[in-house]
Design a protein around this motif. Sequence first.
Motif, PDB file in Angstrom:
ATOM      1  N   GLY A 148      42.159  34.299  48.404  1.00  0.00           N
ATOM      2  CA  GLY A 148      43.344  34.176  47.564  1.00  0.00           C
ATOM      3  C   GLY A 148      43.911  35.524  47.162  1.00  0.00           C
ATOM      4  N   ALA A 149      43.037  36.441  46.774  1.00  0.00           N
ATOM      5  CA  ALA A 149      43.507  37.778  46.389  1.00  0.00           C
ATOM      6  C   ALA A 149      44.116  38.508  47.581  1.00  0.00           C
ATOM      7  CB  ALA A 149      42.354  38.586  45.795  1.00  0.00           C
ATOM      8  N   ALA A 150      43.509  38.352  48.766  1.00  0.00           N
ATOM      9  CA  ALA A 150      44.056  38.995  49.958  1.00  0.00           C
ATOM     10  C   ALA A 150      45.428  38.424  50.302  1.00  0.00           C
ATOM     11  CB  ALA A 150      43.093  38.817  51.129  1.00  0.00           C
ATOM     12  N   LYS A 151      45.592  37.095  50.190  1.00  0.00           N
ATOM     13  CA  LYS A 151      46.889  36.480  50.465  1.00  0.00           C
ATOM     14  C   LYS A 151      47.927  36.966  49.450  1.00  0.00           C
ATOM     15  CE  LYS A 151      47.825  33.639  53.087  1.00  0.00           C
ATOM     16  NZ  LYS A 151      48.105  32.239  53.285  1.00  0.00           N
ATOM     17  N   ALA A 152      47.533  37.065  48.181  1.00  0.00           N
ATOM     18  CA  ALA A 152      48.453  37.558  47.158  1.00  0.00           C
ATOM     19  C   ALA A 152      48.877  38.992  47.445  1.00  0.00           C
ATOM     20  CB  ALA A 152      47.807  37.461  45.780  1.00  0.00           C
ATOM     21  N   LEU A 161      52.815  42.401  40.566  1.00  0.00           N
ATOM     22  CA  LEU A 161      51.790  41.971  39.621  1.00  0.00           C
ATOM     23  C   LEU A 161      51.096  40.693  40.090  1.00  0.00           C
ATOM     24  CD1 LEU A 161      50.628  42.404  36.642  1.00  0.00           C
ATOM     25  CD2 LEU A 161      52.271  40.630  35.976  1.00  0.00           C
ATOM     26  N   LEU A 162      49.772  40.687  40.039  1.00  0.00           N
ATOM     27  CA  LEU A 162      48.990  39.464  40.170  1.00  0.00           C
ATOM     28  C   LEU A 162      48.452  39.121  38.787  1.00  0.00           C
ATOM     29  CD1 LEU A 162      47.474  37.203  41.720  1.00  0.00           C
ATOM     30  CD2 LEU A 162      45.626  38.854  42.104  1.00  0.00           C
ATOM     31  N   SER A 163      48.758  37.936  38.283  1.00  0.00           N
ATOM     32  CA  SER A 163      48.263  37.510  36.974  1.00  0.00           C
ATOM     33  C   SER A 163      47.823  36.058  37.061  1.00  0.00           C
ATOM     34  CB  SER A 163      49.352  37.665  35.900  1.00  0.00           C
ATOM     35  OG  SER A 163      48.842  37.322  34.625  1.00  0.00           O
ATOM     36  N   VAL A 164      46.527  35.833  36.906  1.00  0.00           N
ATOM     37  CA  VAL A 164      45.981  34.480  36.950  1.00  0.00           C
ATOM     38  C   VAL A 164      45.346  34.195  35.597  1.00  0.00           C
ATOM     39  CG1 VAL A 164      45.690  34.546  39.433  1.00  0.00           C
ATOM     40  CG2 VAL A 164      43.800  35.255  38.005  1.00  0.00           C
ATOM     41  N   PHE A 165      45.585  32.989  35.071  1.00  0.00           N
ATOM     42  CA  PHE A 165      45.221  32.752  33.670  1.00  0.00           C
ATOM     43  C   PHE A 165      44.758  31.323  33.456  1.00  0.00           C
ATOM     44  CE2 PHE A 165      49.764  33.029  34.500  1.00  0.00           C
ATOM     45  CZ  PHE A 165      50.236  31.770  34.158  1.00  0.00           C
ATOM     46  N   TRP A 166      43.975  31.164  32.393  1.00  0.00           N
ATOM     47  CA  TRP A 166      43.394  29.872  32.035  1.00  0.00           C
ATOM     48  C   TRP A 166      43.520  29.660  30.535  1.00  0.00           C
ATOM     49  CZ3 TRP A 166      41.389  33.198  35.561  1.00  0.00           C
ATOM     50  CH2 TRP A 166      41.074  32.689  36.841  1.00  0.00           C
ATOM     51  N   ASN A 167      43.684  28.392  30.145  1.00  0.00           N
ATOM     52  CA  ASN A 167      43.641  28.021  28.739  1.00  0.00           C
ATOM     53  C   ASN A 167      42.275  27.410  28.452  1.00  0.00           C
ATOM     54  OD1 ASN A 167      46.318  28.772  28.109  1.00  0.00           O
ATOM     55  ND2 ASN A 167      47.066  26.911  29.067  1.00  0.00           N
ATOM     56  N   VAL A 168      41.512  28.047  27.585  1.00  0.00           N
ATOM     57  CA  VAL A 168      40.121  27.663  27.340  1.00  0.00           C
ATOM     58  C   VAL A 168      40.036  26.948  25.999  1.00  0.00           C
ATOM     59  CG1 VAL A 168      37.742  28.458  27.178  1.00  0.00           C
ATOM     60  CG2 VAL A 168      39.373  29.707  28.613  1.00  0.00           C
ATOM     61  N   ALA A 169      39.660  25.679  26.012  1.00  0.00           N
ATOM     62  CA  ALA A 169      39.505  24.902  24.789  1.00  0.00           C
ATOM     63  C   ALA A 169      38.109  25.128  24.208  1.00  0.00           C
ATOM     64  CB  ALA A 169      39.705  23.423  25.095  1.00  0.00           C
ATOM     65  N   ARG A 218      38.917  42.962  43.656  1.00  0.00           N
ATOM     66  CA  ARG A 218      38.383  44.248  44.116  1.00  0.00           C
ATOM     67  C   ARG A 218      38.018  44.193  45.598  1.00  0.00           C
ATOM     68  NH1 ARG A 218      36.226  44.381  38.745  1.00  0.00           N
ATOM     69  NH2 ARG A 218      34.419  43.146  39.393  1.00  0.00           N
ATOM     70  N   THR A 219      37.430  43.086  46.030  1.00  0.00           N
ATOM     71  CA  THR A 219      37.022  42.950  47.427  1.00  0.00           C
ATOM     72  C   THR A 219      38.225  42.916  48.359  1.00  0.00           C
ATOM     73  OG1 THR A 219      35.042  41.737  46.749  1.00  0.00           O
ATOM     74  CG2 THR A 219      35.727  41.504  49.050  1.00  0.00           C
ATOM     75  N   ALA A 220      39.317  42.317  47.910  1.00  0.00           N
ATOM     76  CA  ALA A 220      40.518  42.231  48.742  1.00  0.00           C
ATOM     77  C   ALA A 220      41.118  43.597  49.024  1.00  0.00           C
ATOM     78  CB  ALA A 220      41.556  41.327  48.067  1.00  0.00           C
ATOM     79  N   ASP A 221      40.867  44.563  48.165  1.00  0.00           N
ATOM     80  CA  ASP A 221      41.217  45.965  48.413  1.00  0.00           C
ATOM     81  C   ASP A 221      42.720  46.188  48.581  1.00  0.00           C
ATOM     82  OD1 ASP A 221      40.513  48.647  48.636  1.00  0.00           O
ATOM     83  OD2 ASP A 221      40.493  48.570  50.824  1.00  0.00           O
ATOM     84  N   GLY A 222      43.526  45.422  47.871  1.00  0.00           N
ATOM     85  CA  GLY A 222      44.957  45.672  47.903  1.00  0.00           C
ATOM     86  C   GLY A 222      45.514  46.028  46.546  1.00  0.00           C
TER      87      GLY A 222
END
Length: 292
Positions: A148-152, A161-169, A218-222
């Motif tokens: 996913g990170a490599a595709k992004a 910008l790559l920004s991935v987020f979650w709402n934690v209850a 980090r692994t995607a290296d982009g």
Amino acid sequence: MPTLPSPASPSSPPSAASSLPTSPASAADNQPHQRRDIAESFGGDAERYDRARPRYPDALMARIVAASPGPEVLDVGCGTGIAARQLTAAGCRVLGVEPDARMAELARRLDTGVAVDVARFEEWEPGERQFDAVVSGTAWHWIDPVAGAAKAAGVLRPRGLLSVFWNVALLPADLTGAVADACERVMPDSPFDFRAALTRPAAVPYRAILDKTADGIRTADGFGGTEQWRYDWEFTYTRAAWLDVMPTQGAFTRLPAEELAEVLEAAGSAIDARGGSITMPYATMAITAKRK
């Protein structure tokens, strides 16, 4: 059910529902992105999903817009378009990618300005399209973190910008305990350890997800270094409003109606014991990085 706050309202709470699957007792299928049966089950009641899931904090949306070099946004796992509509209202032009055609159809219907491609993100073909930001709201755990990170990285413009987020209850112990008891009664042969998953601190599974996300970037290296953003909220639910949320959670989307009804009754009784409503704190947590 009461009307949820408008996406444009400063008081908009984060979602009260976790979409993470409960943890299986064995190591098999322990990676959320391998659980396609759960990941593509939310469209079974797409309208409830859109109705019951509150919007993301306005401050997060504003920060994403401010950090992006332009208005072109790709929303990965866009679902019914909750985040996409908020970003559109903030002046962005959004394309969604969503594997569930039922969710995608509702996203298009609720906002005719949002286009949606139906595909799993890892297999999606972007063609020559590029974007200023790639976002994902409560969905990135269903995507292979490295692929996913490599595709992004491949579809982002420089400094995008790559920004991935979650709402934690942060659910209270009496409510989670009652739900765990009901799950064990109605699903005694389930390989999932509902009690461990429901009663442990919410930060535990999400810390693992955040760490895997950062490692994948980090692994995607982009990308350059990652940052973590956090927004804390609280929101009060009536009994009916919370019971509308629960069927949209990954643990319950495939549960037969009779068994689901027993779980909801247990949760409702716990809320009744609190006087008919429940106020819960939340944390909206994001991992972000800039394209090199």
